[in-house]
Design an enzyme around this catalytic site. Structure first.
Site, mmCIF file in Angstrom:
data_model
loop_
_atom_site.group_PDB
_atom_site.id
_atom_site.type_symbol
_atom_site.label_atom_id
_atom_site.label_comp_id
_atom_site.label_asym_id
_atom_site.label_seq_id
_atom_site.Cartn_x
_atom_site.Cartn_y
_atom_site.Cartn_z
ATOM 1 N N LYS A 184 -9.398 1.287 -2.631
ATOM 2 C CA LYS A 184 -9.631 0.753 -1.278
ATOM 3 C C LYS A 184 -11.030 1.126 -0.793
ATOM 4 O O LYS A 184 -11.433 2.292 -0.830
ATOM 5 C CB LYS A 184 -8.569 1.313 -0.337
ATOM 6 N N CYS A 214 -5.037 -3.364 2.666
ATOM 7 C CA CYS A 214 -4.803 -3.092 4.086
ATOM 8 C C CYS A 214 -6.034 -3.273 4.978
ATOM 9 O O CYS A 214 -6.428 -4.391 5.271
ATOM 10 C CB CYS A 214 -4.193 -1.702 4.243
ATOM 11 N N GLU A 269 0.845 -1.185 0.000
ATOM 12 C CA GLU A 269 0.000 0.000 0.000
ATOM 13 C C GLU A 269 0.887 1.244 0.000
ATOM 14 O O GLU A 269 1.945 1.272 0.609
ATOM 15 C CB GLU A 269 -0.886 -0.008 1.245
#
Length: 285
Positions: A118, A159, A46
């Site tokens: 994300k 994440c 990330e």
């Protein structure tokens, strides 16, 4: 599509800082190392291009995707090495003070095979007083993404997504054999949950997990956990970075083993819809 053969996957562990150019140079050097060791899928963490918790400083030098130089730099890296290249995520400007936390999967010819924004924002207050409000800067994505490739079927996540099991179940039920979890886990949460969460996502979905991480003390003051992992569908750790230093780990991915795990424990196809009943003490049951 014909049965897919085993292949080597690599996690690139980084310690990204404030300079996009320096971060990209560091990433490319590690990507070249991974390719030289035979990796056909190479994944970076990330925020590969910049890790900066100061939005004023970040937005002072952050263009929109069409003007982001690293897009073509990584395309050239994929072409040069003839590998599938997952840039776990990059900060990409989408407004005056708004960005996307966006992952890019490149095919070996340098084309962008998929993008993923994300979905779940890291908005938390940790026990040591550390506070994060990712949604103040980044706009959440709205689409889960599965990518069918000659290597395997990949499910893309980033994440904090790893704490939302339904996303991974959705990806697995859509055919994902490899769940990608590029991350910049804080040291505190990583020490507590990193291994347990990644192994759980692998086990409950009968899938490989490829999780390249940021690690160490960064220029913006944060500390990330490192310990990049590659996990098999039974939860066995195939490869792990020893600590938080930059480097490369490799593990063999055999898509057939995902199919075998799902045949032995066919929970993906046995999940049932249910009603929820709440019983309050004292009410008749």
């Amino acid at each position: 599509m014909a049965a897919r053969e085993p292949f080597l996957a690599a996690c690139v562990q980084m310690r990204a800082g404030l300079s996009r150019r320096r971060n990209v140079e560091d990433a490319c050097a590690l990507i070249a190392e991974a390719a030289g060791r035979g990796a056909r899928l190479i994944a970076t963490p990330e925020m590969t291009n910049v890790l900066d918790r100061d939005p004023d400083r970040m937005f002072a030098d952050l263009p929109e995707e069409k003007d982001l130089e690293e897009i073509e730099t990584f395309a050239e890296a994929a072409r040069r090495h003839g590998a599938w290249l997952l840039i776990g995520s990059m900060a990409v400007r989408i407004g005056a003070r708004r960005a996307a936390n966006r992952g890019f999967l490149y095919a070996p010819d340098g084309s962008i095979a998929a993008r993923y924004d994300k979905i779940h924002m890291f908005d938390v207050q940790l026990s040591d007083g550390e506070t994060w409000r990712e949604s103040n800067v980044y706009a959440p994505g709205e689409e889960a993404v599965v990518v069918e490739t000659p290597l395997a079927v990949f499910g893309l996540t980033i994440c904090y997504d790893v704490r939302f099991a339904r996303l991974y179940r959705t990806l697995a039920q859509a055919g994902a054999q490899v769940l990608c979890v590029p991350a910049a886990f804080t040291r505190q949460t990583g020490e507590a949950h990193w291994h347990a969460l990644l192994r759980a996502r692998a086990i409950e979905n009968g899938a490989f997990v490829v999780a390249p991480a940021q690690g160490g003390k960064h220029e913006d003051g944060r500390a990330t956990f490192g310990h990049s992992l590659i996990v098999d569908p039974w939860g066995k750790i195939l490869a792990e970075a020893e600590g938080d230093a930059p480097g490369v780990i490799l593990g063999e991915i055999d898509p057939q083993k995902s199919r075998e795990a799902r045949e032995r424990i066919p929970n993906l196809g046995l999940e049932r819809a249910m009603k929820l009943r709440t019983i309050r003490h004292g009410e008749p049951i």
